[in-house]
Write a protein that holds these residues in place. Structure first.
Motif, mmCIF file in Angstrom:
data_model
loop_
_atom_site.group_PDB
_atom_site.id
_atom_site.type_symbol
_atom_site.label_atom_id
_atom_site.label_comp_id
_atom_site.label_asym_id
_atom_site.label_seq_id
_atom_site.Cartn_x
_atom_site.Cartn_y
_atom_site.Cartn_z
ATOM 1 N N VAL A 51 0.546 -1.380 0.202
ATOM 2 C CA VAL A 51 0.136 0.325 -0.155
ATOM 3 C C VAL A 51 1.137 1.226 -0.238
ATOM 4 O O VAL A 51 1.600 1.585 1.059
ATOM 5 C CB VAL A 51 -0.974 0.276 1.326
ATOM 6 C CG1 VAL A 51 -1.770 0.961 1.418
ATOM 7 C CG2 VAL A 51 -2.119 -1.036 1.299
ATOM 8 N N ALA B 231 -4.746 3.514 1.422
ATOM 9 C CA ALA B 231 -5.364 3.356 0.574
ATOM 10 C C ALA B 231 -6.172 1.913 2.053
ATOM 11 O O ALA B 231 -7.584 2.087 1.757
ATOM 12 C CB ALA B 231 -5.267 2.235 -0.098
ATOM 13 N N ALA B 232 -5.410 2.284 2.607
ATOM 14 C CA ALA B 232 -5.952 1.109 4.276
ATOM 15 C C ALA B 232 -6.408 2.260 5.098
ATOM 16 O O ALA B 232 -6.780 1.425 5.906
ATOM 17 C CB ALA B 232 -4.395 0.760 4.443
ATOM 18 N N THR C 66 -9.275 -2.585 -0.926
ATOM 19 C CA THR C 66 -7.676 -2.875 -1.159
ATOM 20 C C THR C 66 -6.937 -3.532 -1.160
ATOM 21 O O THR C 66 -5.634 -3.910 -1.470
ATOM 22 C CB THR C 66 -7.821 -1.812 -0.086
ATOM 23 O OG1 THR C 66 -8.299 0.053 -0.077
ATOM 24 C CG2 THR C 66 -6.292 -1.205 0.342
ATOM 25 N N ARG D 130 -6.199 -5.816 -3.993
ATOM 26 C CA ARG D 130 -5.007 -4.519 -4.921
ATOM 27 C C ARG D 130 -4.201 -4.783 -4.359
ATOM 28 O O ARG D 130 -3.333 -5.037 -5.365
ATOM 29 C CB ARG D 130 -5.472 -2.778 -4.885
ATOM 30 C CG ARG D 130 -6.970 -2.539 -4.954
ATOM 31 C CD ARG D 130 -6.599 -1.148 -6.336
ATOM 32 N NE ARG D 130 -6.409 0.149 -4.563
ATOM 33 C CZ ARG D 130 -7.260 -0.029 -4.127
ATOM 34 N NH1 ARG D 130 -8.639 -0.625 -4.027
ATOM 35 N NH2 ARG D 130 -7.440 1.371 -3.094
ATOM 36 N N ARG E 173 -16.501 1.392 -2.323
ATOM 37 C CA ARG E 173 -15.650 2.455 -1.853
ATOM 38 C C ARG E 173 -16.387 2.974 -0.799
ATOM 39 O O ARG E 173 -17.574 3.453 -1.069
ATOM 40 C CB ARG E 173 -15.234 3.150 -3.283
ATOM 41 C CG ARG E 173 -14.440 2.728 -4.037
ATOM 42 C CD ARG E 173 -13.662 3.653 -4.858
ATOM 43 N NE ARG E 173 -13.240 4.676 -4.186
ATOM 44 C CZ ARG E 173 -11.852 4.748 -3.979
ATOM 45 N NH1 ARG E 173 -10.791 3.117 -4.043
ATOM 46 N NH2 ARG E 173 -10.999 5.655 -3.651
ATOM 47 N N ASP F 236 -2.674 6.382 -4.766
ATOM 48 C CA ASP F 236 -3.561 5.583 -4.351
ATOM 49 C C ASP F 236 -3.635 5.499 -2.943
ATOM 50 O O ASP F 236 -3.611 5.625 -1.946
ATOM 51 C CB ASP F 236 -3.478 3.945 -4.838
ATOM 52 C CG ASP F 236 -4.077 2.974 -4.296
ATOM 53 O OD1 ASP F 236 -5.795 3.583 -4.660
ATOM 54 O OD2 ASP F 236 -4.536 2.090 -4.136
#
Length: 279
Positions: free
Chosen positions: A98, A123-124, A184, A187, A219, A248
């Motif tokens: 991430v 993103a986390a 997330t 990804r 999201r 991101d």
């Protein structure tokens, strides 16, 4: 010696960063050419003693989190950040991790929005950077460590936030937050830190574990929010989450409608900062 070189590198880059460049007051008599050690420690969220020991080569093996935090505090470029990891004896986070690097452009954007509560998350939903007005509105994050800096953890395991939710809104918010974290994780399936966060959440929150098992993916979207502030009272603000292309990252921005009492309360928080009102 790796740690000696790491310390020299941190000191050299600390000397070139002025307080004004990172949103701190300057002026007065300063022995340091750039940031003082206590200023770097504040920005990075680590102790002054640890900064001292790192610079003097007395602290062995700084963690990835510490190196990342120092890189953000020193406003390093991508190449400089990679070099800092290398002299710390660490492999720079790869594509499967991430992203946590904040570019100089994002730093400048946050600096220019000094009259607006702004924070940058990865993103986390781990908090990477918060400006003083965001800290005044939502609570000072300077003392948060580890999972405490993660918004999902704080909402399911920690003390929560100052944002007001009805029971229905709370359930919907939790479901969307978990779904976003799942997206997330899809990804970045090999990110060990993210995997450990999810494991810790499942072990410490029955509600999170149930939602995680549901398998929903979505999201987390912005919305109009009411923040219950302990000093200025309820503040109704629009919360927008902006995505950084290629990085991101999420930039969270709270704004008030001009000319309203909410705008006045935000302005008052700009004066008060994180201090408590004294009777």
């Amino acid at each position: 010696m790796v740690n000696t070189e790491f310390g020299r590198t941190v000191r050299r880059w600390r000397d070139r960063v002025t307080p004004e460049a990172v949103g701190l007051p300057g002026g007065g008599t300063r022995r340091a050419a750039g940031l003082r050690r206590e200023e770097l420690a504040l920005l990075a969220g680590i102790s002054v003693d640890y900064v001292t020991r790192l610079e003097q080569g007395r602290a062995a093996h700084p963690s990835e989190q510490v190196v990342e935090a120092l890189g953000r505090a020193l406003r390093l470029s991508g190449a400089e950040r990679e070099h800092l990891f290398q002299v710390a004896g660490l492999v720079p986070p790869g594509r499967g991790t991430v992203p946590a690097h904040i570019t100089p452009g994002v730093h400048r954007l946050v600096d220019r929005l000094s009259g607006t509560p702004v924070a940058v998350y990865d993103a986390a939903w781990t908090l990477l950077l918060a400006n003083p007005l965001y800290a005044a509105l939502l609570g000072d994050p300077s003392g948060w460590r580890g999972n405490e800096r993660n918004g999902v953890w704080r909402n399911f395991v920690g003390p929560g936030s100052r944002v007001r939710h009805t029971p229905r809104e709370r359930r919907a918010f939790e479901a969307t937050l978990v779904a976003d974290l799942r997206a997330t994780a899809s990804r970045y399936p090999t990110d060990r830190r993210l995997g450990q966060l999810i494991e810790d959440l499942c072990a410490n929150s029955v509600r999170f574990a149930e939602l995680w098992e549901s398998g929903a993916v979505a999201r987390h979207d912005a919305s109009r929010k009411i923040i219950d502030h302990p000093q200025v009272g309820a503040v109704t603000l629009d919360c927008d989450v902006l995505s950084v292309a290629g990085g991101d990252l999420r930039i969270m921005v709270y704004t008030a409608e001009p000319g309203t009492e909410d705008a006045e309360r935000v302005a008052l928080l700009g004066v008060l900062g994180t201090q408590a009102l004294v009777e």
